[in-house]
Design a protein around this motif. Structure first.
Motif, PDB file in Angstrom:
ATOM      1  N   PHE A 239       0.825  -1.215   0.000  1.00 55.37           N
ATOM      2  CA  PHE A 239       0.000   0.000   0.000  1.00 55.37           C
ATOM      3  C   PHE A 239       0.853   1.257   0.000  1.00 55.37           C
ATOM      4  CE2 PHE A 239      -2.126   3.253   2.669  1.00 55.37           C
ATOM      5  CZ  PHE A 239      -3.219   3.522   1.878  1.00 55.37           C
ATOM      6  N   TRP A 240       1.926   1.267   0.832  1.00 56.29           N
ATOM      7  CA  TRP A 240       2.759   2.467   0.936  1.00 56.29           C
ATOM      8  C   TRP A 240       3.471   2.779  -0.383  1.00 56.29           C
ATOM      9  CZ3 TRP A 240       7.679   1.242  -0.282  1.00 56.29           C
ATOM     10  CH2 TRP A 240       8.137  -0.045  -0.002  1.00 56.29           C
ATOM     11  N   LEU A 241       3.748   1.723  -1.190  1.00 52.88           N
ATOM     12  CA  LEU A 241       4.411   1.960  -2.476  1.00 52.88           C
ATOM     13  C   LEU A 241       3.472   2.707  -3.430  1.00 52.88           C
ATOM     14  CD1 LEU A 241       7.093   1.286  -3.962  1.00 52.88           C
ATOM     15  CD2 LEU A 241       5.909  -0.675  -4.938  1.00 52.88           C
ATOM     16  N   LEU A 242       2.206   2.327  -3.406  1.00 53.45           N
ATOM     17  CA  LEU A 242       1.218   3.026  -4.225  1.00 53.45           C
ATOM     18  C   LEU A 242       1.095   4.485  -3.788  1.00 53.45           C
ATOM     19  CD1 LEU A 242      -0.726   2.409  -6.542  1.00 53.45           C
ATOM     20  CD2 LEU A 242      -2.476   1.863  -4.846  1.00 53.45           C
ATOM     21  N   LEU A 243       1.124   4.730  -2.488  1.00 49.81           N
ATOM     22  CA  LEU A 243       1.071   6.108  -1.992  1.00 49.81           C
ATOM     23  C   LEU A 243       2.283   6.908  -2.444  1.00 49.81           C
ATOM     24  CD1 LEU A 243      -0.179   5.841   1.706  1.00 49.81           C
ATOM     25  CD2 LEU A 243      -1.464   6.532  -0.308  1.00 49.81           C
ATOM     26  N   ALA A 244       3.465   6.259  -2.453  1.00 52.55           N
ATOM     27  CA  ALA A 244       4.694   6.969  -2.797  1.00 52.55           C
ATOM     28  C   ALA A 244       4.645   7.503  -4.224  1.00 52.55           C
ATOM     29  CB  ALA A 244       5.892   6.040  -2.633  1.00 52.55           C
ATOM     30  N   TRP A 245       3.979   6.777  -5.141  1.00 50.66           N
ATOM     31  CA  TRP A 245       3.902   7.231  -6.536  1.00 50.66           C
ATOM     32  C   TRP A 245       2.665   8.094  -6.796  1.00 50.66           C
ATOM     33  CZ3 TRP A 245       7.776   3.984  -5.808  1.00 50.66           C
ATOM     34  CH2 TRP A 245       8.839   4.023  -6.697  1.00 50.66           C
ATOM     35  N   ASN A 246       1.876   8.327  -5.736  1.00 54.61           N
ATOM     36  CA  ASN A 246       0.704   9.190  -5.859  1.00 54.61           C
ATOM     37  C   ASN A 246       0.618  10.102  -4.645  1.00 54.61           C
ATOM     38  OD1 ASN A 246      -1.040   7.888  -8.272  1.00 54.61           O
ATOM     39  ND2 ASN A 246      -0.135   6.231  -7.072  1.00 54.61           N
ATOM     40  N   ASP A 247       1.771  10.692  -4.279  1.00 57.62           N
ATOM     41  CA  ASP A 247       1.830  11.419  -3.015  1.00 57.62           C
ATOM     42  C   ASP A 247       1.036  12.710  -3.010  1.00 57.62           C
ATOM     43  OD1 ASP A 247       3.479  12.759  -4.727  1.00 57.62           O
ATOM     44  OD2 ASP A 247       5.286  12.601  -3.485  1.00 57.62           O
ATOM     45  N   SER A 248       0.517  13.131  -4.174  1.00 56.07           N
ATOM     46  CA  SER A 248      -0.315  14.337  -4.187  1.00 56.07           C
ATOM     47  C   SER A 248      -1.789  14.013  -3.955  1.00 56.07           C
ATOM     48  CB  SER A 248      -0.164  15.064  -5.528  1.00 56.07           C
ATOM     49  OG  SER A 248      -0.623  14.252  -6.594  1.00 56.07           O
ATOM     50  N   GLU A 249      -2.102  12.718  -3.879  1.00 48.42           N
ATOM     51  CA  GLU A 249      -3.491  12.306  -3.711  1.00 48.42           C
ATOM     52  C   GLU A 249      -3.783  11.971  -2.251  1.00 48.42           C
ATOM     53  OE1 GLU A 249      -5.335  12.655  -6.187  1.00 48.42           O
ATOM     54  OE2 GLU A 249      -3.915  12.701  -7.857  1.00 48.42           O
ATOM     55  N   ASP A 250      -4.978  12.320  -1.792  1.00 50.88           N
ATOM     56  CA  ASP A 250      -5.431  11.933  -0.462  1.00 50.88           C
ATOM     57  C   ASP A 250      -6.109  10.575  -0.583  1.00 50.88           C
ATOM     58  OD1 ASP A 250      -6.659  11.498   1.961  1.00 50.88           O
ATOM     59  OD2 ASP A 250      -7.353  13.571   2.201  1.00 50.88           O
ATOM     60  N   PRO A 251      -5.525   9.513   0.013  1.00 50.15           N
ATOM     61  CA  PRO A 251      -6.110   8.173  -0.159  1.00 50.15           C
ATOM     62  C   PRO A 251      -7.509   8.039   0.419  1.00 50.15           C
ATOM     63  CG  PRO A 251      -4.423   8.152   1.553  1.00 50.15           C
ATOM     64  CD  PRO A 251      -4.342   9.495   0.891  1.00 50.15           C
ATOM     65  N   HIS A 252      -7.897   8.973   1.277  1.00 56.37           N
ATOM     66  CA  HIS A 252      -9.223   8.910   1.888  1.00 56.37           C
ATOM     67  C   HIS A 252     -10.267   9.681   1.068  1.00 56.37           C
ATOM     68  CE1 HIS A 252      -7.220   7.163   5.342  1.00 56.37           C
ATOM     69  NE2 HIS A 252      -6.400   8.189   5.364  1.00 56.37           N
ATOM     70  N   ARG A 253      -9.837  10.347  -0.014  1.00 57.98           N
ATOM     71  CA  ARG A 253     -10.776  11.164  -0.817  1.00 57.98           C
ATOM     72  C   ARG A 253     -10.601  10.868  -2.300  1.00 57.98           C
ATOM     73  NH1 ARG A 253     -10.565  17.155   2.171  1.00 57.98           N
ATOM     74  NH2 ARG A 253     -11.242  16.417   4.237  1.00 57.98           N
ATOM     75  N   LEU A 254     -10.710   9.622  -2.661  1.00 57.61           N
ATOM     76  CA  LEU A 254     -10.610   9.221  -4.059  1.00 57.61           C
ATOM     77  C   LEU A 254     -12.011   9.128  -4.663  1.00 57.61           C
ATOM     78  CD1 LEU A 254      -7.889   6.431  -3.787  1.00 57.61           C
ATOM     79  CD2 LEU A 254      -7.569   8.838  -4.370  1.00 57.61           C
ATOM     80  N   ALA A 255     -12.090   9.333  -5.973  1.00 57.93           N
ATOM     81  CA  ALA A 255     -13.389   9.312  -6.637  1.00 57.93           C
ATOM     82  C   ALA A 255     -13.319   8.469  -7.907  1.00 57.93           C
ATOM     83  CB  ALA A 255     -13.830  10.745  -6.991  1.00 57.93           C
ATOM     84  N   ARG A 256     -14.455   7.977  -8.343  1.00 58.09           N
ATOM     85  CA  ARG A 256     -14.524   7.219  -9.589  1.00 58.09           C
ATOM     86  C   ARG A 256     -14.053   8.093 -10.752  1.00 58.09           C
ATOM     87  NH1 ARG A 256     -20.270   5.279 -11.875  1.00 58.09           N
ATOM     88  NH2 ARG A 256     -20.408   7.546 -12.124  1.00 58.09           N
ATOM     89  N   GLY A 257     -13.260   7.499 -11.640  1.00 60.64           N
ATOM     90  CA  GLY A 257     -12.734   8.240 -12.790  1.00 60.64           C
ATOM     91  C   GLY A 257     -11.382   8.887 -12.533  1.00 60.64           C
TER      92      GLY A 257
END
Length: 544
Positions: free
Chosen positions: A502-520
């Motif tokens: 999971f942390w690896l996915l966060l590292a390549w998407n560090d500008s995204e809030d994992p708690h506020r993702l949306a479809r699309g």
């Protein structure tokens, strides 16, 4: 065996490399050994065993704090009062039993107590046991926590003890000393994983106002190896040498002289020496039991997922160094430095001061590489490999006040260790059933009663940093691919679907809030393959 020859050092010619440690307990102590197997694996910390200290396998009564207090929780004084009353009841039972004849009738509990003394025992034998009553607490939960923690150090300990020619089994000795907790302290002033007193540590370890190397799990292991090797050279017997680790070399020699024997079974049965008490008499068999369980944990605990090994480098400071300058040079937080260097006492960190010359400072592997361009003549250090890791790996572990998000690889035992509270207390405040494990992504309430929040976070982050370092020893990110989130998908589900942490996915998407993702929403997914230059397990790819 000629016991006086042992006392006067005639066995000094034997070396640890020539020694072999018996797997079986000494003659006459087989039932003691089985008792400790049960204490470590069967009985909970809530359960207290009232036993005969001469023969602890005589368990007269098993009490349970949960029978007297809701959830087993009460102040220490209330528990002690209740336990004293239980012990008094057993003492009265023993006295009453000793006054009966074989033709009298017996209650169920009286019959069970009499059976502890063996088939055909007369009731009169019970009276003598009153003055030997002792309470022994169950240790199932702390032993399991020790199994988990031991993963940090066992590889290093194997190397240390192998270099000394010592039996590998000795790496499990901390199970009966500290549970592999470097912060452990005894009432007698012993400290660290290997439980050195100041007197015993003085010839081997540095102790001053800034440094206490007893708290360093690696340096203290090297000292323990030297001490055990010396005891074996002096005594020529591993049962005696290991017991001497608890009693001291002079202490075990006094007992041998008083009993006129070099057989540990004889010493346990016959010695009445005041300083050779219950703990000393049971130290070796408890160690044998612990080492057997450590080598075969699954029959007792099911699959045990140990913490990953410490993967660190060291630099030796040639002069005093300011903490802030080291943080800047190596790009690590002060909390990480503190977590990896437990021998450095609180005064250094509280003052924001300087680390003394001569200290072997531990750093994550990649930190030494990052700091090499800034390295001065004030430090020397080396590492066996350089880890390729992306900068700014995400170590935001979801802490929100006193509720957090459980991360992959974390167990309730980890939290209990980091917070220094019983796992049962965490179960209680979170409404978790006894056999319920934690799942990545779930919320967990924590409490800060003993450890403050910064210390807890430092310990937790150090654990996850080690996992990340270990991952990049074995795997490399070769590319990324973009995916569009579907309804109901999250970073957690993406990580599972792609077999990456999971942390690896966060590292390549560090500008995204994992708690506020949306479809699309578009997300980068790292493509991972095993690093061909390093060997390693594929366990990290089995889940987030």
């Amino acid at each position: 065996m000629n016991w006086p020859a042992l006392l006067f050092g005639c066995w000094m010619g034997l070396t640890p490399a020539e020694s072999r440690m018996e797997m079986e307990p000494p003659r006459g102590l087989e039932r003691h050994y089985q008792f400790w197997i049960r204490v470590f694996t069967e009985f909970s910390v809530h359960e207290q065993l009232i036993v005969d200290s001469r023969a602890p396998y005589r368990i007269f009564r098993v009490t349970d704090y949960r029978e007297a207090f809701p959830g087993g929780h009460a102040t220490r004084s209330r528990k002690n009062e209740w336990l004293a009353a239980q012990k008094d009841e057993v003492a009265e039972l023993l006295r009453g039993l000793s006054e009966k004849s074989e033709t009298d009738s017996f209650t169920h509990e009286e019959s069970a107590i009499l059976a502890c003394f063996g088939y055909g025992a007369e009731p009169s034998v019970a009276g003598d046991a009153v003055r030997y009553l002792r309470v022994q607490g169950g240790m199932r939960e702390p032993f399991l926590e020790g199994l988990i923690l031991s993963g940090r150090y066992l590889d290093a300990y194997r190397k240390i003890f192998s270099e000394k020619g010592l039996p590998e089994r000795l790496i499990y000795l901390p199970h009966v000393e500290s549970g592999y907790r470097f912060e452990a302290r005894s009432r007698d002033g012993a400290a660290g994983v290997w439980q050195f007193t100041r007197g015993a540590a003085k010839p081997h370890l540095r102790m001053d106002r800034d440094v206490d190397e007893r708290l360093d799990p690696i340096l203290s292991a090297r000292a323990a190896a030297r001490v055990l090797a010396g005891h074996y050279r002096s005594l020529g017997s591993w049962p005696l040498a290991v017991t001497a680790y608890n009693t001291g070399l002079s202490g075990i020699r006094r007992v041998m002289e008083s009993v006129q024997s070099a057989d540990l079974g004889d010493l346990v049965r016959q010695s009445r020496h005041g300083r050779f008490g219950f703990a000393s008499k049971n130290f070796y068999v408890a160690f044998l039991a612990a080492s057997f369980i450590a080598e075969n944990p699954e029959p007792f605990f099911g699959p045990v997922r140990k913490e990953p090994p410490w993967d660190i480098s060291e630099v030796t400071l040639k002069s005093r160094q300011n903490v802030e300058s080291l943080v800047d040079r190596y790009g690590v937080s002060g909390d990480t430095l503190k977590a990896l260097n437990p021998a450095l006492l609180s005064g250094i960190w509280n003052r924001g001061g300087e680390i003394p010359a001569g200290v072997r400072l531990r750093l994550p592997f990649d930190a030494l590489a990052a700091g090499s361009s800034k390295k001065t003549e004030m430090e020397t250090g080396s590492t066996s490999r350089i880890i390729s890791m992306p900068s700014g790996l995400n170590l935001d572990l979801g802490m929100r006040n006193e509720t957090l998000v459980v991360q992959a690889g974390e167990t309730l035992g980890h939290y209990a260790h980091w917070l220094e509270i019983p796992a049962q207390e965490l179960r209680r405040i979170n409404g978790l059933l006894l056999n319920t494990g934690l799942q990545a992504g779930q919320q967990l309430k924590v409490i800060f009663k003993i450890v403050d929040k910064p210390t807890f976070q430092a310990r937790r982050q150090a654990f996850h940093y080690e996992r990340q370092v270990t991952f990049f020893q074995n795997y490399v990110v070769t590319d990324t691919r973009e995916v569009v989130l579907k309804e109901g998908e999250s970073f957690w589900t993406l990580a599972r679907q792609n077999g990456i942490p999971f942390w690896l996915l966060l590292a390549w998407n560090d500008s995204e809030d994992p708690h506020r993702l949306a479809r699309g929403q578009r997300v980068k997914v790292p493509v991972v393959k095993q690093n061909e230059t390093e060997s390693g397990s594929a366990g990290f790819l089995n889940g987030p």
